[in-house]
Scaffold this motif. Sequence first.
Motif, short mmCIF file in Angstrom:
data_model
loop_
_atom_site.label_atom_id
_atom_site.label_comp_id
_atom_site.label_asym_id
_atom_site.label_seq_id
_atom_site.Cartn_x
_atom_site.Cartn_y
_atom_site.Cartn_z
N VAL A 72 0.89 -1.16 0.00
CA VAL A 72 0.00 0.00 0.00
C VAL A 72 0.93 1.20 0.00
CG1 VAL A 72 -1.84 1.22 1.21
CG2 VAL A 72 -1.68 -1.28 1.38
N GLN A 73 0.88 1.99 -1.06
CA GLN A 73 1.86 3.06 -1.22
C GLN A 73 1.16 4.41 -1.35
OE1 GLN A 73 5.09 2.14 -4.04
NE2 GLN A 73 4.07 0.21 -4.44
N ARG A 74 1.48 5.28 -0.41
CA ARG A 74 0.94 6.64 -0.48
C ARG A 74 2.02 7.55 -1.05
NH1 ARG A 74 -0.94 10.51 4.58
NH2 ARG A 74 -2.04 12.07 3.33
N VAL A 75 1.68 8.25 -2.11
CA VAL A 75 2.62 9.19 -2.71
C VAL A 75 2.03 10.59 -2.62
CG1 VAL A 75 3.88 9.85 -4.80
CG2 VAL A 75 3.46 7.43 -4.32
N ARG A 76 2.82 11.51 -2.09
CA ARG A 76 2.39 12.90 -2.05
C ARG A 76 3.43 13.75 -2.76
NH1 ARG A 76 1.65 13.53 4.21
NH2 ARG A 76 3.10 11.77 4.10
N ILE A 77 2.97 14.56 -3.67
CA ILE A 77 3.89 15.44 -4.40
C ILE A 77 3.35 16.87 -4.32
CG2 ILE A 77 5.06 15.93 -6.58
CD1 ILE A 77 4.53 13.08 -7.46
N GLY A 78 4.22 17.75 -3.87
CA GLY A 78 3.91 19.18 -3.89
C GLY A 78 4.73 19.84 -4.99
N ALA A 79 4.05 20.58 -5.87
CA ALA A 79 4.76 21.14 -7.02
C ALA A 79 4.33 22.57 -7.27
CB ALA A 79 4.48 20.29 -8.26
N ALA A 80 5.18 23.28 -8.03
CA ALA A 80 4.82 24.61 -8.51
C ALA A 80 3.83 24.45 -9.66
CB ALA A 80 6.08 25.34 -8.98
N ALA A 81 3.24 25.53 -10.09
CA ALA A 81 2.25 25.47 -11.15
C ALA A 81 2.83 24.92 -12.45
CB ALA A 81 1.67 26.87 -11.39
N ASP A 82 4.15 25.07 -12.63
CA ASP A 82 4.76 24.54 -13.85
C ASP A 82 5.19 23.07 -13.70
OD1 ASP A 82 6.95 24.62 -12.19
OD2 ASP A 82 8.22 25.78 -13.56
N GLY A 83 4.86 22.47 -12.55
CA GLY A 83 5.16 21.06 -12.34
C GLY A 83 6.49 20.79 -11.65
N THR A 84 7.25 21.81 -11.35
CA THR A 84 8.51 21.60 -10.65
C THR A 84 8.24 21.11 -9.22
OG1 THR A 84 9.39 23.47 -11.88
CG2 THR A 84 10.72 22.67 -10.04
#
Lengths: 707, 333
Positions: A280-292
Amino acid sequence: MTRHEPATAQPRAAVRRDARQKVTGEARYAVDRTPPGCLHACPVPAAVARGRVTAVHADEILRRPGVHAVLTHENAPRLGDADDPTLALLQEDRVPHRGWFVAVVVADTPENARAAADALRIDYAPSEHDVRLSADHPRLYTPEKANGGHPAVRERGDFDTAFAASPVRLDATYTMGALHNHPMEPHAATAWWDDDGLTVYDSSQGATTVRDVLARLFRQPQQRITVVSAYVGGGFGSKGTPRPPAVLAAMAARHTGRPVRLALPRRDLPAAVGHRAPTVQRVRIGAAADGTISALAHDVVTQTSTVKEFVEQAAVPARTMYTSPHSRTTHRVVALDVPTPSWMRAPGEASGMYALEAAMDELAEAVGVDPVELRLRNEPDAEPDSGKPFSSRGLAECLRDGARRFGWAGRDPRPGVRRDGDVLSGTGVAAATYPVLVSPSRASAHAAPDGRFVVRVDATDIGTGARTVLAQIAAEALGAPLDSVRVELGSSRLPDAPVAGGSSGTASWGWAVHKACAALRATLASDPGRTLPPEGVTVEADTKEEAGRTYPYARHAFGAHFAEVRVDTATGEVRVGRLLGVYAVGRVLNARTARSQFIGGMTMGLGMALTEHSTMDPSFGDFRERDLASYHVPVCADVPDIEAHWVEEHDPHLNPMGSKGIGEIGIVGTAAAIANAVHHACGVRLRDLPLTPDRLLPLLTTRASAP
Amino acid sequence: MKPFAYVRPERTEEAVAHLAAHPGARFLAGGTNLVDLMKLGVTGPPLLVDLGALPLDGVAETPDGGLLVGATARNSDVAAHPVVRTRYPVLSQALLAGASPQLRNAATTGGNLLQRTRCPYFQDTSTPCNKRVPGSGCPAREGVHRDLAVLGHSAHCVATHPSDMAVALAALDAEVRLRGADGERTVPVTAFHRLPGDRPDLDTVVAPGELITGVALPAPPPGALSAYRKARDRASYAFALASVALVLTVEDGRVGHAALAFGGLAHKPWRARAAEEVLRGAPATAETFRRAADAELAAAEPLRDNGFKVPLARNLAVGLLGDLASRATAAAA
């Protein structure tokens, strides 16, 4: 399909040396020989999920014609400690999981052994069992290390703050069930004891390792044990550690004083030889509006058994892949009453990159950036976790080359718009990575007076082409024609060598072969005029020092996968139309066998994405799909137009051959590419593998259900 | 494997006599299922009567315009037979949708009808199963049952019949010819397999000692089109999650003959009589087809994890009805 090479190949595409033996049946596998007086053994799997054996009614069985012995915890030879509790067989009455071997029946024929094993009555005192993995299991704990020696937890920066502050936040949980290795040849061994000690013909990925472990279990000096694994019908990691057949056959041979042969029935494999643990894998990604990406967390929950801790290192690739100034990667595990998980092709990377690369696809959609471009935007300058520069990192080139070959440019990102009747089609991309691993090995190189050479190393060719590639490495180092080199491998009587695992075989064995051959060449060159003595000249090499070196570089192979799928909205069936992989793996030593490794890995990834479905039966504690009719490995009809390519990569920080491992990277990322293509096709984001019709159909809209 | 005796008679009466004389004996044809079950310990007949030498492997046209398929005719031979391909395409397609080429080369017509469920509990002698050991219980009902029945199951058994071929035969109104010690009889394929009720150990109405000698196909209705469609987890060598066989005629925009059968949903090939009732004489439109499928599947009682089979079967039926109706209309135009 794959391109056909001319039969008169240059060394770089040399034909498999054992192809003829394999297709004619001349190649002898572990139970393809019957020593005189050989008996046959059949193991008895426990019929309860947890408890104790209270009685084995062996006397009833011993009266049957042809039955020679019944081994149980009461009479089996006492074993030494080999640091692998899955091999402490028949040592105590405890049943740690269903399918654990609680007895072995030895008879004059395989049929009699099997019938007697089926008839053997065993009484148990069962206890309550728990075989259900959940992300909130109360007994989850953080282990010290995950598989491969990776720290269970790594943190950089301040993930929580950075994530909270990110303009774009993705938070998704991906699950996958257990997967089973199921090599074509089941795990099997033939063993006998004589004046020289113990000899075992074993289906393994490393005869040296099996010898060392058997020496400890049977308290023998290593010289008194010979393990032969000359031909092996696949392993995919499940034969990378010694397995019960070798131990049980050796015990039964010692007990009866006769040679004993034991081959596991297919249905016994899921409980006896490891599996890829569910995650069970939780992935969280926080990015800028351009995807960085500014913040990345990958939190993995998985299971192990009560026998031995094995932690699928699924959060590890997130430490290498993308720019992520603030990062947290964690593993938690729970010990359940289930069979012990273990290595299955790219443990950690295959499962972890499914989640991470599916999440990247979701991020691409969220920010409206092409998924290839999104990955390029997040290329790091150095390995995010270690801060080390990459010795080489060909991911961007793989993505660009793959996009060009696949015809990615101009792709309409909108999901669910390419319809032909009931069928929706779509395309997906995912990246792949696999570490560069190497272990010390020995090898010898021998020059005979007739101008021929023999290279000896206890490598294992599990179908990869090691025999062929090692001959190429030797010929190149010797400056000799390929057909003047003979390779001997697959026996612990040869110079010690590590297992065929971690995509490190060619690097590890090849380095030692290269070193021995280079030294032999120098010896021969030092006296060009001399006639060799009748016994020839032999040089030995050991790469203990070279392979043990630490490097100031992060060393990984990379790749990019592209998939095209069709989703039948009336049935939920997904079929793959095209699969394309491009790899950056240093120097490819043999185009023919390398291609086979890549497309084999991709095919296995297709199974992981779509067909390979395993159910843990909560009441019995059993994997319910235990044959090849119900555990659906892809068949030829499932495998479409499949292409593997590689980019030129010259990396001076690897080994004398300049190669990275290629055995596993083909599976990594394939499942995500297919799952991403399914979303692109039908707009459904199903975060649970495999994507079978029962899961997909309820989420689809079809013509028939339209008003 | 339990030791067993083996005979290979050359005459049909001899084969039947062997079974009458030896309780528990079994006929052996292709062996593609029976031998597996013997290896698994699910069954252990003391005597195998090999039918391979009997003159039952022919496929012959009958005077009434039908076809008689011998009990030991191989699945691959029947699928490739020119008359089957042209006049009974649903049968050819169903056969080719089953198993793998190697299995079809060995499997026979009679054996295919008599193959047993692939319910995992039935095949695993370490678990209870009412079909294997009457009265021992049915773990599938609460356990792993994604592939099992949604129609006609009972508290005692939720198994499905695995055959593709039998589904086509049910839609073709085929009849099974049986020969026992007391003579011959004929049973419609639709009445050949049983629902489990409280005797799930009995798959069929075949009496002990009876031998299938062949399957008779009536002449197809004039102008009929037929086809088979199957959904499965992988593209080949997988049992049906659901399948549908259809024989259809359309006249002046209305359904004439309609014979519809489902596979993968029940303990037997499921002839969809309620759907046919709706179809017969109705306009050949998508609306009719949806109504017909719903009429049949209203009786479905899915288990916890196999509810997807109901929309799956519905979509397969509606899709195939639509496709054959379009072809029929196009052919008439």
